[in-house]
Design an enzyme around this catalytic site. Structure first.
Site, PDB file in Angstrom:
ATOM      1  N   HIS A 105       1.623   8.868  -2.708  1.00 10.57           N
ATOM      2  CA  HIS A 105       2.475   8.626  -1.659  1.00 10.57           C
ATOM      3  C   HIS A 105       3.855   9.696  -1.778  1.00 10.57           C
ATOM      4  O   HIS A 105       4.595   9.602  -2.661  1.00 10.57           O
ATOM      5  CB  HIS A 105       3.196   7.184  -1.455  1.00 10.57           C
ATOM      6  CG  HIS A 105       1.940   6.063  -1.255  1.00 10.57           C
ATOM      7  ND1 HIS A 105       1.846   5.048  -1.523  1.00 10.57           N
ATOM      8  CD2 HIS A 105       1.020   6.338  -0.275  1.00 10.57           C
ATOM      9  CE1 HIS A 105       0.826   4.282  -1.133  1.00 10.57           C
ATOM     10  NE2 HIS A 105       0.305   5.350  -0.145  1.00 10.57           N
ATOM     11  N   GLU A 164       7.448   9.075  -2.931  1.00  9.95           N
ATOM     12  CA  GLU A 164       7.659   8.565  -4.352  1.00  9.95           C
ATOM     13  C   GLU A 164       7.880   9.660  -5.277  1.00  9.95           C
ATOM     14  O   GLU A 164       7.168   9.428  -6.218  1.00  9.95           O
ATOM     15  CB  GLU A 164       6.340   7.398  -4.301  1.00  9.95           C
ATOM     16  CG  GLU A 164       6.700   6.512  -3.237  1.00  9.95           C
ATOM     17  CD  GLU A 164       5.085   5.458  -3.111  1.00  9.95           C
ATOM     18  OE1 GLU A 164       5.050   4.807  -2.329  1.00  9.95           O
ATOM     19  OE2 GLU A 164       4.487   5.674  -4.267  1.00  9.95           O
ATOM     20  N   HIS A 216       3.489   4.308  -8.544  1.00  7.87           N
ATOM     21  CA  HIS A 216       4.078   4.370  -7.351  1.00  7.87           C
ATOM     22  C   HIS A 216       5.555   3.870  -7.293  1.00  7.87           C
ATOM     23  O   HIS A 216       6.197   3.749  -8.589  1.00  7.87           O
ATOM     24  CB  HIS A 216       3.521   3.221  -6.419  1.00  7.87           C
ATOM     25  CG  HIS A 216       2.048   3.690  -5.802  1.00  7.87           C
ATOM     26  ND1 HIS A 216       1.680   4.330  -4.751  1.00  7.87           N
ATOM     27  CD2 HIS A 216       0.771   3.777  -6.706  1.00  7.87           C
ATOM     28  CE1 HIS A 216       0.520   4.509  -4.495  1.00  7.87           C
ATOM     29  NE2 HIS A 216      -0.090   4.252  -5.711  1.00  7.87           N
ATOM     30  N   GLU A 263       4.618  -0.086  -9.896  1.00  7.79           N
ATOM     31  CA  GLU A 263       5.514   0.171  -8.698  1.00  7.79           C
ATOM     32  C   GLU A 263       7.001   0.430  -9.432  1.00  7.79           C
ATOM     33  O   GLU A 263       7.281  -0.642 -10.256  1.00  7.79           O
ATOM     34  CB  GLU A 263       5.624  -0.739  -7.706  1.00  7.79           C
ATOM     35  CG  GLU A 263       4.605  -1.083  -7.036  1.00  7.79           C
ATOM     36  CD  GLU A 263       4.518   0.033  -5.789  1.00  7.79           C
ATOM     37  OE1 GLU A 263       5.558   0.659  -5.812  1.00  7.79           O
ATOM     38  OE2 GLU A 263       3.588   0.151  -5.175  1.00  7.79           O
TER      39      GLU A 263
HETATM   40  N1  LIG Z   1       3.976   2.183  -3.308  1.00  5.96           N
HETATM   41  S1  LIG Z   1       3.698   1.292  -1.785  1.00  5.96           S
HETATM   42  O1  LIG Z   1       5.096   0.857  -1.612  1.00  5.96           O
HETATM   43  O2  LIG Z   1       2.808   2.119  -1.019  1.00  5.96           O
HETATM   44  N2  LIG Z   1       2.677  -0.011  -2.312  1.00  5.96           N
HETATM   45  C1  LIG Z   1       1.527   0.232  -2.820  1.00  5.96           C
HETATM   46  C2  LIG Z   1       1.070  -1.159  -3.543  1.00  5.96           C
HETATM   47  C3  LIG Z   1      -0.294  -1.002  -3.878  1.00  5.96           C
HETATM   48  C4  LIG Z   1      -0.699  -0.108  -4.971  1.00  5.96           C
HETATM   49  C5  LIG Z   1      -2.138  -0.233  -5.593  1.00  5.96           C
HETATM   50  C6  LIG Z   1      -2.983  -0.752  -5.032  1.00  5.96           C
HETATM   51  C7  LIG Z   1      -2.595  -1.674  -3.766  1.00  5.96           C
HETATM   52  C8  LIG Z   1      -1.400  -1.593  -3.496  1.00  5.96           C
HETATM   53  C9  LIG Z   1       0.637   0.324  -1.631  1.00  5.96           C
HETATM   54  O3  LIG Z   1      -0.294   1.325  -1.404  1.00  5.96           O
HETATM   55  O4  LIG Z   1       0.839  -0.229  -0.347  1.00  5.96           O
HETATM   56 ZN   LIG Z   2       2.816   4.094  -3.316  1.00 14.35          ZN
END
Ligand SMILES: NS(=O)(=O)N[C@@H](Cc1ccccc1)C(=O)O
Ligand SMILES: [Zn+2]
Length: 309
Positions: free
Chosen positions: A69, A72, A197, A270
């Site tokens: 992302h 991030e 993330h 995260e």
């Molecule tokens: N970084 S985030 O805020 O986008 N959170 C992630 C959380 C996430 C990460 C990995 C698998 C499932 C969910 C997302 O892809 O929504």
């Molecule tokens: Zn993310």
């Protein structure tokens, strides 16, 4: 470039230069390869860290990938920190043991187009997706039960747009090809992975497409191992351990495919901050980088250990 005060963060070019410097400084234990190209044609570099780095040795492999992302950016720093720790500190016996007995793969930016777009004006854009058309959320574009379960959007304008098909984003296709390429003699050599993330300070494990612990492709024993290792890692960094679907349902995410397709013990971290309730949580000041990346050192060591279990 990053806005004033945040120069400590690496732009794409600075990240590539950092990897090249690491390889130049440590040619015996570091090598750079490519996972492929982004939508706009940027290389997606992969750093390999291991003794006899030019040889594929029969050692458990571990993957650390970052910056799926765009906004991030702290995760890119996390991957660069892992790269630096396992090369510059090779004299440390514990570090040497890991490098000599594992093959470590580090991908500091899965989404270089989005990351570059987010900062190139000098003002943060709050961008999440890749730069294909209206943007695809790469973390909804992987091919395990893609779009199965209401965990993504079919609207190209949405932040969780899943793309036109599994793997429609060049960046996820590159990740697939790289990970598939690590199947040697019919066996996936990558045994464990972390997809970094931000933010919320969580340790997440699959599956995301269902709230069930046990389901097709996840036995109770397998789930219990995820929970045990996830909890152990979370105790070292103070994050909260949970199944990713406890957060919300996702489909086409990286963990579901890494485990579902390859049985890789795959987690998402995260990172910091725990909460800020808005976009500024994605943009912590540069002076937290050192603390918040080193915060995961013990967890990284646990994952490297588990890869050999
Ligand atoms: N970084 S985030 O805020 O986008 N959170 C992630 C959380 C996430 C990460 C990995 C698998 C499932 C969910 C997302 O892809 O929504
Ligand atoms: Zn993310």
């Amino acid at each position: 470039d990053f806005p004033p005060g945040d120069e400590a963060y690496h732009t794409y070019d600075e990240m590539v230069a950092e990897l090249d410097k690491t390889v130049a400084d440590h040619p015996d234990i570091a090598a750079k390869v490519s996972a492929g190209k982004s939508f706009e044609g940027r290389d997606i570099p992969v750093l390999k860290v291991s003794d006899n780095v030019a040889t594929d040795e029969d050692e458990p492999e571990v993957l650390f990938d970052c910056n799926q992302h765009a906004r991030e950016h702290l995760t890119t720093e996390m991957c660069l920190h892992v790269a630096q720790r396992f090369t510059d500190n090779y004299a440390d016996p514990a570090v040497k043991d890991s490098v000599d007995n594992r093959e470590i793969w580090i991908i500091p930016s899965v989404n270089p187009d989005g990351s570059s777009f987010d900062v190139e004006s000098g003002e943060y854009q709050g961008w999440r997706k890749n730069r294909q058309d209206q943007g695809t959320d790469t973390n909804r574009n992987w091919g395990h039960k893609w779009g199965c379960c209401g965990g993504s959007s079919d609207d190209p304008a949405d932040e969780t747009y899943r793309g036109t098909a599994a793997w429609s984003a060049p960046e996820t296709a590159a990740m697939r090809d790289f990970i598939d390429s690590r199947v040697v003699g019919g066996t996936q050599q990558i045994k464990a992975a972390v997809d970094f993330h931000t933010y919320s300070e969580l340790v997440l494990w699959p599956f995301g497409h269902t709230s069930d612990d046990v389901t097709e492709g996840m036995t109770q024993q397998e789930y219990d191992r995820f929970a045990k290792v996830g909890t152990e890692m979370a105790q070292t960094n103070g994050y909260t351990p949970q199944q990713s679907s406890d957060l919300y349902i996702t489909d086409g995410d990286s963990l579901d495919w890494m485990w579902g397709q390859h049985k890789i013990l795959a987690f998402t971290f995260e990172m910091y901050p725990s909460s800020s309730g808005g976009l500024d949580g994605f943009y912590p000041p540069g002076d937290v980088i050192e603390r918040e990346t080193a915060r995961n050192d013990a967890a990284v060591d646990i994952l490297l250990r588990e890869a050999g279990a």
